[in-house]
Design a protein around this motif. Sequence first.
Motif, PDB file in Angstrom:
ATOM      1  N   ALA A  24       0.828  -1.221   0.000  1.00  0.00           N
ATOM      2  CA  ALA A  24       0.000   0.000   0.000  1.00  0.00           C
ATOM      3  C   ALA A  24       0.860   1.267   0.000  1.00  0.00           C
ATOM      4  CB  ALA A  24      -0.919  -0.028   1.221  1.00  0.00           C
ATOM      5  N   GLY A  28       2.399   6.515  -4.603  1.00  0.00           N
ATOM      6  CA  GLY A  28       1.084   7.164  -4.478  1.00  0.00           C
ATOM      7  C   GLY A  28       0.948   7.930  -3.174  1.00  0.00           C
ATOM      8  N   TYR A 106       5.880   2.173 -12.980  1.00  0.00           N
ATOM      9  CA  TYR A 106       6.414   2.127 -11.608  1.00  0.00           C
ATOM     10  C   TYR A 106       7.911   1.779 -11.654  1.00  0.00           C
ATOM     11  CZ  TYR A 106       4.490   2.314  -6.892  1.00  0.00           C
ATOM     12  OH  TYR A 106       4.128   2.713  -5.626  1.00  0.00           O
ATOM     13  N   PHE A 234      -5.828   3.541  -5.370  1.00  0.00           N
ATOM     14  CA  PHE A 234      -4.447   3.314  -5.797  1.00  0.00           C
ATOM     15  C   PHE A 234      -3.575   3.115  -4.567  1.00  0.00           C
ATOM     16  CE2 PHE A 234      -0.248   4.752  -7.280  1.00  0.00           C
ATOM     17  CZ  PHE A 234      -0.114   3.951  -8.402  1.00  0.00           C
TER      18      PHE A 234
HETATM   19  N1  PFF Z   1      -0.260   1.436  -3.413  1.00  0.00           N
HETATM   20  C1  PFF Z   1       0.837   1.805  -4.270  1.00  0.00           C
HETATM   21  C2  PFF Z   1       1.126   3.286  -4.114  1.00  0.00           C
HETATM   22  O1  PFF Z   1       0.452   3.966  -3.327  1.00  0.00           O
HETATM   23  O2  PFF Z   1       2.031   3.765  -4.780  1.00  0.00           O
HETATM   24  C3  PFF Z   1       0.591   1.458  -5.714  1.00  0.00           C
HETATM   25  C4  PFF Z   1       0.075   0.091  -5.915  1.00  0.00           C
HETATM   26  C5  PFF Z   1       0.805  -1.023  -5.492  1.00  0.00           C
HETATM   27  C6  PFF Z   1      -1.153  -0.096  -6.504  1.00  0.00           C
HETATM   28  C7  PFF Z   1       0.295  -2.312  -5.618  1.00  0.00           C
HETATM   29  C8  PFF Z   1      -1.669  -1.357  -6.653  1.00  0.00           C
HETATM   30  C9  PFF Z   1      -0.942  -2.451  -6.207  1.00  0.00           C
HETATM   31  F1  PFF Z   1      -1.445  -3.639  -6.348  1.00  0.00           F
END
Ligand code: PFF
Length: 486
Positions: A24, A28, A106, A234
């Motif tokens: 998580a 983001g 990413y 996200f």
């Molecule tokens: N949650 C991660 C972020 O905040 O950058 C992005 C992400 C990772 C989205 C894993 C979805 C996922 F499955």
Amino acid sequence: MVEENKRGSFGSNIGFLLSAIGSAVGLGNIWGFPYKMGKSGGFTFLLVYLALAVFVGFAIMLGELALGRKTGYGPVNAYKAITQKKGFRWIGWLAIVAPFLIMTFYSVLGGYCIYYIAINLIGLCTGTMPDSSSFGAMLTNPWLSIGIMVLFMVICFLINLGGVDGGIEKFNKIGMPALFVMLVIIIVRAWTLPHASEGLKFMFVPGYAVKGGFIEEAPGVMSVLATAGGQMFFSLSLAMGAMITYGSYLDKGENLPKNSVIIVIADTIVAIMAGLAVIPAAVANGIAKGIPVGDIKLGGPSLLFATLQDVFHDMGAIGGIFGTIFYILVLIAAISSAISLIEAVSVTFIDRASAKGHETNRAKVLAIVCLVITVLACLVAADGLGSNGIAPKDIFHIDSKADWCADWLDFMDTWSEGIAMPLGAMLMSIMIGWQIKPKALYDEIGSGYKGKALGFWSFCIKFICPIVMFFVLLVQVSSFFGLGWF
Ligand code: PFF
């Protein structure tokens, strides 16, 4: 070290928790949340975000973990196992396409982090700190961008290769506490800069972004809701198969509702902490240099790699220490998210093969998945955020400012975060709420849990989630394609 023909599992609940929080907590949180919070109403946005996290984020998180643990599969096979209706089975594939596309950018951003650690270390040793101009120089150097992206992918590949407990869990058990400590160090440094309080006001005071001159116009209610919804999804790694996958590796005895609450709270705390570190620093530095506040870049890649690099540059030699700590922190956040995305894609092929009774080799699957991601990521890396004349708008001669054609990063982001994610989440909540019915997962959620969350969860998954996700989908389509519906 390499596990063949068998699924892995987490060694402990704390290992699972840190890994899920690691998934998580990512880019983001660091560049998305604080900026969107400031721009979309400060404290008011935070309240909307928290409400959505409780009623939608928690419900989908719990649903995904339960789905994964009950079936013992990653997304594609989990949907297949749980629903008899063919019409719903393909949703699992959405949860594979989305993480795959996300990884194509990413990985490029992760590569940038590696490069920035290197240039800050060099600056520390030589006493000549790089400034924001290093960002443009890196973007317009496709081979450099490709090289560092490949390095990032190799690191992630090696961690995933170590297995669930030996690689993913081990990395997060060390990485997450380290990230937390580094974040605190950066917060303390940021707050001691003159004018830092302007940045805090931008983030927390309702409407201050407009009053303080950071943005021209306050966004409408609809757009605030959708921004908060999109960000929450996200940030919590939902509808990407990641949580289904991690759930499938979790011991049956562990408490899912409690774990879901902890993940949601930890992710939100880190997002706010990231804001407390980066926004005051960026604003303070901009004001000190006489830059009009409206021109200070407070979000996206340029916040991380241009605005903040200027902050470290202007600190003098000591900036090399803070710069290095900061980019290590961002790199850990990027890796911990990327390995969950790679795992979600790979586990599908591992599960499918073993369901058919075929021999699977985890190393081979991981290598192929990482290789395909790397090939596509070369396009995003070489594009350098649209700097090198190969963006979709250049190739297809499109005269539009819409995100989807601005550069390849935005293109991949539009289809993954913009479309596949809200669509997948909406269909998943409809499937659980109305087709298999929430009761089908009660056993799983209830195991190890005797509380009253089940009724609350069913209500959210049946009514609130589909409506909110439909709405988020509409607004995302409108904004990513520049349709101006809202
Ligand atoms: N949650 C991660 C972020 O905040 O950058 C992005 C992400 C990772 C989205 C894993 C979805 C996922 F499955």
